[in-house]
Design a protein around this motif. Structure first.
Motif, mmCIF file in Angstrom:
data_model
loop_
_atom_site.group_PDB
_atom_site.id
_atom_site.type_symbol
_atom_site.label_atom_id
_atom_site.label_comp_id
_atom_site.label_asym_id
_atom_site.label_seq_id
_atom_site.Cartn_x
_atom_site.Cartn_y
_atom_site.Cartn_z
ATOM 1 N N PHE A 113 0.764 -1.200 -0.145
ATOM 2 C CA PHE A 113 0.041 0.164 -0.062
ATOM 3 C C PHE A 113 0.511 1.284 0.108
ATOM 4 O O PHE A 113 0.294 2.312 0.630
ATOM 5 C CB PHE A 113 -0.965 0.132 1.263
ATOM 6 N N GLY A 114 2.098 1.111 -0.483
ATOM 7 C CA GLY A 114 2.823 2.523 -0.742
ATOM 8 C C GLY A 114 3.821 2.865 0.112
ATOM 9 O O GLY A 114 4.095 4.271 0.186
ATOM 10 N N GLY A 124 -0.050 8.345 6.189
ATOM 11 C CA GLY A 124 -0.862 7.562 7.093
ATOM 12 C C GLY A 124 -1.315 6.160 6.311
ATOM 13 O O GLY A 124 -1.088 6.380 5.117
ATOM 14 N N VAL A 125 -1.560 5.031 7.125
ATOM 15 C CA VAL A 125 -1.508 4.080 6.138
ATOM 16 C C VAL A 125 -3.091 4.029 5.516
ATOM 17 O O VAL A 125 -4.183 4.546 6.273
ATOM 18 C CB VAL A 125 -2.042 2.668 7.210
ATOM 19 N N PRO A 126 -3.435 3.849 4.043
ATOM 20 C CA PRO A 126 -4.181 4.174 3.422
ATOM 21 C C PRO A 126 -5.610 3.810 4.018
ATOM 22 O O PRO A 126 -5.628 2.517 4.562
ATOM 23 C CB PRO A 126 -4.074 3.659 2.100
ATOM 24 N N LEU A 127 -6.701 4.444 3.955
ATOM 25 C CA LEU A 127 -7.850 3.804 4.872
ATOM 26 C C LEU A 127 -8.607 2.759 4.083
ATOM 27 O O LEU A 127 -9.554 2.174 4.803
ATOM 28 C CB LEU A 127 -8.844 5.351 4.751
ATOM 29 N N ALA A 177 -8.415 13.248 11.129
ATOM 30 C CA ALA A 177 -9.547 12.538 10.962
ATOM 31 C C ALA A 177 -9.575 11.058 10.071
ATOM 32 O O ALA A 177 -9.096 11.615 9.042
ATOM 33 C CB ALA A 177 -10.726 13.389 10.710
ATOM 34 N N GLY A 178 -10.257 10.300 10.664
ATOM 35 C CA GLY A 178 -10.057 8.834 9.690
ATOM 36 C C GLY A 178 -8.978 7.913 10.260
ATOM 37 O O GLY A 178 -9.235 6.791 9.876
ATOM 38 N N TYR A 179 -7.761 8.507 10.613
ATOM 39 C CA TYR A 179 -6.635 7.906 10.915
ATOM 40 C C TYR A 179 -6.367 7.480 12.315
ATOM 41 O O TYR A 179 -5.365 6.966 12.669
ATOM 42 C CB TYR A 179 -5.285 8.416 10.318
#
Length: 519
Positions: A113-114, A124-127, A177-179
């Protein structure tokens, strides 16, 4: 033999077996602890001469003194190993902390995932990636992360009034937000979001999404948080990810005297370093004692690991007999201390010397919890239960891979920088030293005793036989061309579907493609 034990017991556990009580899961991580800086391994590491790695003058001390400190630093971990499995060939999926932790959380190579480098981790680690604790949460587990997060996108707020020269004291790292851990499968969070935190008075501690007060030594505070979590909510099984903040650089503050007084190496810095690990060890002992008092220890899988190899600015024995340091794809950067204990279910005193990965920790946990892996989710981590319980002789990993930047930033060619940095943050000099982070590409593939390595710096392949040459001192590629070709084809097949790096700050698409072309 891969498994070393005088007697063998076949234990009927693993996938497909139903348990009346779901097992608890505890994963404990230290930060930059080298393979040689644990008391787990062969006496040869401490008692017989070997090619010592270079370290900074800050950590020099009389011959054998640092080795003795390592040997006595973690008795609770030694007992955990005696009751469980000690891994002598375990590796992280990346030799640097951000990608390494992303691999632990997802049980997948971070290159998928890059994420190849800490600069990629800033995004961040992709969602769309699944964190394994999400599956536990969905299965009714209470889940907590305590300590270092470092797998989410960050916003960094500078503290204008800061007087310390340590960057940990100069900013507040906030999670985008989200991570946040709450978005990635965790019910509870106490800790910090970035790469490190101050040992005392950290401005970047959070409980949930709110700033939290630092109380005393952070190592002890993290232990108290872990104990509090373990003591509550006994109506459901739990998953605890306890990521300690030590012995990560710069470690300039003094540990409490109750830990310092255990060491007398002749160098206060070496004493302080191993005192930080003694604090972690006391935390392990207290957590094990709490679970035992509750009657839950026998139904708890405990995994201990480091997130990558030691840095040059740390004491002997650093990474033991292995060449390289944190951020390098040689064994010194990737090989880690690892212990797995599931008392009375995994046979105590077992030594596993086959290839194992940090990605296996949560994959093994899924297996014993009987939680199905979604058919759409491709895991690189493997359950270690079948091999450890003699249900199979098939090794979990025939081969392991690494690819990404090749940076000597934390290595022996950069000792002058780290000496200068230490002098700077302790106000012995006024000028902040500068160091580049050469991030040319490198890759490594391990299969059996063989390690094939490539770096742009050397522009050549090197093959090492790790059983006879763990220090990677003798390139035998010319004598084994068939092995070189086999491993080169294997790494190319593995690397081809990997995604481009998320960041272009110090590791970009051109370098990524150049590395692919070297295969």
């Amino acid at each position: 033999m891969i498994l070393k034990k005088t007697t063998a017991i076949l234990l009927m556990i693993g996938a497909g077996i139903c348990f009346a009580d779901k097992p608890n899961i505890v994963v404990i991580l230290t930060d930059d602890q080298g393979y040689g800086q644990t008391p787990l391994f062969s006496p040869e590491l401490y008692e017989k001469p070997f090619a010592r790695q270079q370290n900074t003058a800050r950590y020099e001390c009389p011959p054998g003194a640092a080795e003795q400190a390592a040997k006595i630093s973690m008795p609770h971990l030694q007992r955990l190993a005696a009751d469980g499995v000690r891994f002598t060939n375990a590796h992280v999926a990346s030799p640097i902390c951000g990608p390494s932790r992303a691999a632990i959380m997802t049980a997948r190579y971070p290159q998928r995932f890059g994420i190849y480098w800490n600069d990629d981790m800033h995004k961040g680690v992709p969602l769309d990636e699944v964190f394994i604790p999400e599956l536990f949460q969905q299965s009714g587990y209470r889940t907590a992360v305590i300590g270092k997060w470092h797998v989410g996108a960050l916003v960094k707020e500078k503290i204008m009034s800061a007087t310390s020269r340590d960057y940990h004291d100069q900013r507040i790292d906030q999670c985008v937000a989200g991570y946040h851990p709450y978005d990635r499968g965790f019910d509870y969070f106490f800790g910090y979001y970035g790469a490190g935190a101050s040992l005392y008075d950290s401005p970047s501690l959070f409980r949930g999404k709110d700033l939290a007060e630092a109380k005393g030594c952070l190592v002890d505070q993290l232990t108290e948080e872990a104990l509090s979590f373990a003591r509550t909510g006994r109506e459901a099984p739990f998953l605890l990810y306890l990521a300690y903040n030590v012995p990560h650089i710069p470690l300039e503050a003094r540990m409490p005297e109750k830990y310092l007084k255990r060491f007398n190496t002749g160098n206060a810095e070496v004493d302080n370093y191993y005192a930080s690990l003694a604090a972690v060890d006391d935390g392990i002992g207290r957590l094990v004692g709490t679970l035992e008092k509750q009657g839950r220890l026998d139904n708890t899988l405990i995994v201990f690991m480091s997130d990558n190899g030691a840095v040059v600015d740390s004491p002997q024995p650093l990474n033991g007999r292995f060449r390289g340091y944190k951020s390098l794809c040689s064994a010194g950067g990737t090989q880690i201390p690892m212990v797995m204990c599931w008392k009375n279910k995994l046979e105590g005193g077992t030594v596993f010397d086959g290839l194992a990965s940090s990605m296996d920790a949560f994959a093994t946990a899924l297996d014993i919890a009987n939680i199905p892996i979604p058919t759409t989710l491709q895991l690189d981590g493997k359950s270690l239960i079948p091999i450890l319980t003699k249900q199979t002789e098939q090794l979990p990993h025939e081969v392991l891979f690494w690819a990404g930047p090749d940076s000597p930033y934390w290595g022996d060619s950069n000792t002058n920088f780290w000496t200068g940095y230490w002098n700077y943050i302790t106000s012995k000099q006024d000028e902040m030293p500068v160091s580049g982070r050469n991030t040319d590409g490198s890759w490594t593939v391990r299969k059996g005793p063989w390690s094939l390595q490539y770096t742009h710096r050397d522009t050549r392949l090197a093959l090492y036989h790790m059983e006879t040459d763990p220090g990677e001192s003798m390139d035998v590629s010319r004598a084994h061309p068939e092995t070189v070709q086999e491993l080169k084809l294997a790494v190319k097949k593995w690397y081809t579907p990997m995604k481009e790096p998320l960041s272009s700050v110090s590791w970009n698409t051109n370098q990524w493609e150049k590395l692919r072309d070297s295969m």
